[in-house]
Design a protein around this motif. Structure first.
Motif, PDB file in Angstrom:
ATOM      1  N   ILE A   1       0.853  -1.195   0.000  1.00 51.74           N
ATOM      2  CA  ILE A   1       0.000   0.000   0.000  1.00 51.74           C
ATOM      3  C   ILE A   1       0.885   1.241   0.000  1.00 51.74           C
ATOM      4  O   ILE A   1       1.618   1.507   0.956  1.00 51.74           O
ATOM      5  CB  ILE A   1      -0.935   0.018   1.226  1.00 51.74           C
ATOM      6  CG1 ILE A   1      -1.850  -1.205   1.223  1.00 51.74           C
ATOM      7  CG2 ILE A   1      -1.762   1.308   1.245  1.00 51.74           C
ATOM      8  CD1 ILE A   1      -2.693  -1.345   2.482  1.00 51.74           C
ATOM      9  N   ASP A   2       0.826   1.992  -1.089  1.00 51.09           N
ATOM     10  CA  ASP A   2       1.604   3.228  -1.196  1.00 51.09           C
ATOM     11  C   ASP A   2       1.096   4.246  -0.171  1.00 51.09           C
ATOM     12  O   ASP A   2      -0.116   4.368   0.053  1.00 51.09           O
ATOM     13  CB  ASP A   2       1.473   3.798  -2.607  1.00 51.09           C
ATOM     14  CG  ASP A   2       2.413   4.965  -2.848  1.00 51.09           C
ATOM     15  OD1 ASP A   2       2.098   6.082  -2.372  1.00 51.09           O
ATOM     16  OD2 ASP A   2       3.437   4.777  -3.507  1.00 51.09           O
ATOM     17  N   GLN A   3       2.010   4.979   0.435  1.00 48.56           N
ATOM     18  CA  GLN A   3       1.623   5.932   1.482  1.00 48.56           C
ATOM     19  C   GLN A   3       0.788   7.084   0.945  1.00 48.56           C
ATOM     20  O   GLN A   3       0.135   7.782   1.723  1.00 48.56           O
ATOM     21  CB  GLN A   3       2.880   6.472   2.180  1.00 48.56           C
ATOM     22  CG  GLN A   3       3.553   5.443   3.073  1.00 48.56           C
ATOM     23  CD  GLN A   3       4.663   6.034   3.913  1.00 48.56           C
ATOM     24  OE1 GLN A   3       5.362   6.946   3.483  1.00 48.56           O
ATOM     25  NE2 GLN A   3       4.832   5.527   5.114  1.00 48.56           N
ATOM     26  N   ASN A   4       0.777   7.292  -0.355  1.00 49.48           N
ATOM     27  CA  ASN A   4      -0.009   8.368  -0.949  1.00 49.48           C
ATOM     28  C   ASN A   4      -1.409   7.914  -1.365  1.00 49.48           C
ATOM     29  O   ASN A   4      -2.205   8.726  -1.851  1.00 49.48           O
ATOM     30  CB  ASN A   4       0.715   8.945  -2.165  1.00 49.48           C
ATOM     31  CG  ASN A   4       2.024   9.619  -1.783  1.00 49.48           C
ATOM     32  OD1 ASN A   4       2.083  10.352  -0.798  1.00 49.48           O
ATOM     33  ND2 ASN A   4       3.071   9.355  -2.547  1.00 49.48           N
ATOM     34  N   GLN A   5      -1.707   6.640  -1.171  1.00 48.49           N
ATOM     35  CA  GLN A   5      -3.005   6.113  -1.579  1.00 48.49           C
ATOM     36  C   GLN A   5      -4.030   6.233  -0.458  1.00 48.49           C
ATOM     37  O   GLN A   5      -3.687   6.203   0.726  1.00 48.49           O
ATOM     38  CB  GLN A   5      -2.864   4.642  -1.993  1.00 48.49           C
ATOM     39  CG  GLN A   5      -2.045   4.443  -3.258  1.00 48.49           C
ATOM     40  CD  GLN A   5      -1.898   2.975  -3.608  1.00 48.49           C
ATOM     41  OE1 GLN A   5      -1.754   2.113  -2.740  1.00 48.49           O
ATOM     42  NE2 GLN A   5      -1.935   2.671  -4.894  1.00 48.49           N
ATOM     43  N   SER A   6      -5.290   6.334  -0.853  1.00 45.60           N
ATOM     44  CA  SER A   6      -6.382   6.333   0.124  1.00 45.60           C
ATOM     45  C   SER A   6      -6.789   4.888   0.409  1.00 45.60           C
ATOM     46  O   SER A   6      -6.701   4.020  -0.458  1.00 45.60           O
ATOM     47  CB  SER A   6      -7.578   7.117  -0.407  1.00 45.60           C
ATOM     48  OG  SER A   6      -8.063   6.565  -1.619  1.00 45.60           O
ATOM     49  N   VAL A   7      -7.225   4.650   1.646  1.00 45.07           N
ATOM     50  CA  VAL A   7      -7.559   3.297   2.066  1.00 45.07           C
ATOM     51  C   VAL A   7      -8.932   3.283   2.732  1.00 45.07           C
ATOM     52  O   VAL A   7      -9.207   4.048   3.652  1.00 45.07           O
ATOM     53  CB  VAL A   7      -6.506   2.746   3.058  1.00 45.07           C
ATOM     54  CG1 VAL A   7      -6.902   1.342   3.524  1.00 45.07           C
ATOM     55  CG2 VAL A   7      -5.125   2.732   2.424  1.00 45.07           C
ATOM     56  N   GLY A   8      -9.790   2.403   2.261  1.00 39.40           N
ATOM     57  CA  GLY A   8     -11.077   2.151   2.891  1.00 39.40           C
ATOM     58  C   GLY A   8     -11.089   0.733   3.438  1.00 39.40           C
ATOM     59  O   GLY A   8     -10.222  -0.081   3.100  1.00 39.40           O
TER      60      GLY A   8
END
Length: 213
Positions: free
Chosen positions: A44-51
């Motif tokens: 998971i890239d740190q710039n991505q949003s996560v739900g």
């Protein structure tokens, strides 16, 4: 966990992984929940949003806390203060870059079986987020499709009904699924994902350790 059981799950995981690959899933065998969490965090890239959806396995892993600690953009329904806001945030999670979930059951042929109340969890698995990370213990590999659906309905659904402190469903009154049409029903959607349209979009973290419900 007894060593013989670990060995049995490891052998089954190796066989199941080949079948998952043929169905366009991306399996990753993990010895325990901690390893599953670390493997997901790496991807998971740190710039991505996560739900994420409601899941005991996800909660037990501690991945949500670690994502917050590293400053991840989180789409978190648990931070809402009203049913209306919660509903909107759950919809927003369907457009997240990544989605975290669990799987209620897997067939020995690699089909994913999930039973959902609102449907947000299976909706995200099916379409929306670019990447889905699905945590699942090898003890949830039940057999053929009919057996897997039956096991999820007769075992997982009642456990979740008690966890959520429901009151009127057969799951509560009898301890087993009664194919109810109650307002509290948490088995509104039964989803079978037999293949991923996009190759490797759904990452299946196969956990040797017995975790979750």
């Amino acid at each position: 966990m007894e060593e013989y059981l670990r060995e049995r799950y490891a052998s089954a995981a190796a066989s199941l992984s080949k079948k998952l690959v043929r169905r366009n899933f991306q399996p990753i065998i993990c010895q325990n929940l901690e390893e599953a969490k670390e493997r997901a965090l790496e991807k998971i890239d740190q710039n991505q949003s996560v739900g994420f959806g409601g899941s005991i396995t996800i909660e037990q892993s501690g991945i949500i806390e670690e994502l917050y600690q590293r400053g991840q953009k989180m789409i978190d329904r648990e931070k809402t203060t009203s049913p209306e806001e919660r509903h909107q945030v759950m919809k927003q999670a369907l457009t997240a870059d990544c989605f975290l979930t669990s799987i209620n059951g897997i067939t020995e042929d690699g089909e994913l079986v999930n039973i959902d109340s609102v449907g947000n969890r299976v909706a995200a698995l099916t379409y929306g987020p670019d990447k889905v990370f699905a945590f699942v213990s090898m003890r949830k590999v039940y057999g053929d499709l009919n057996t897997t659906v039956e096991m999820v309905r007769r075992n997982t659904a009642p456990l979740n009904a008690h966890r959520l402190s429901l009151e009127k469903t057969p799951c509560i009154k009898k301890g087993t699924c009664g194919d109810c049409l109650q307002a509290e029903c948490i088995c509104n959607t039964i989803a079978i994902t037999r293949r991923s349209m996009a190759k490797d979009r759904i990452v299946i973290l196969l956990i040797i350790e017995e975790v979750g419900l």
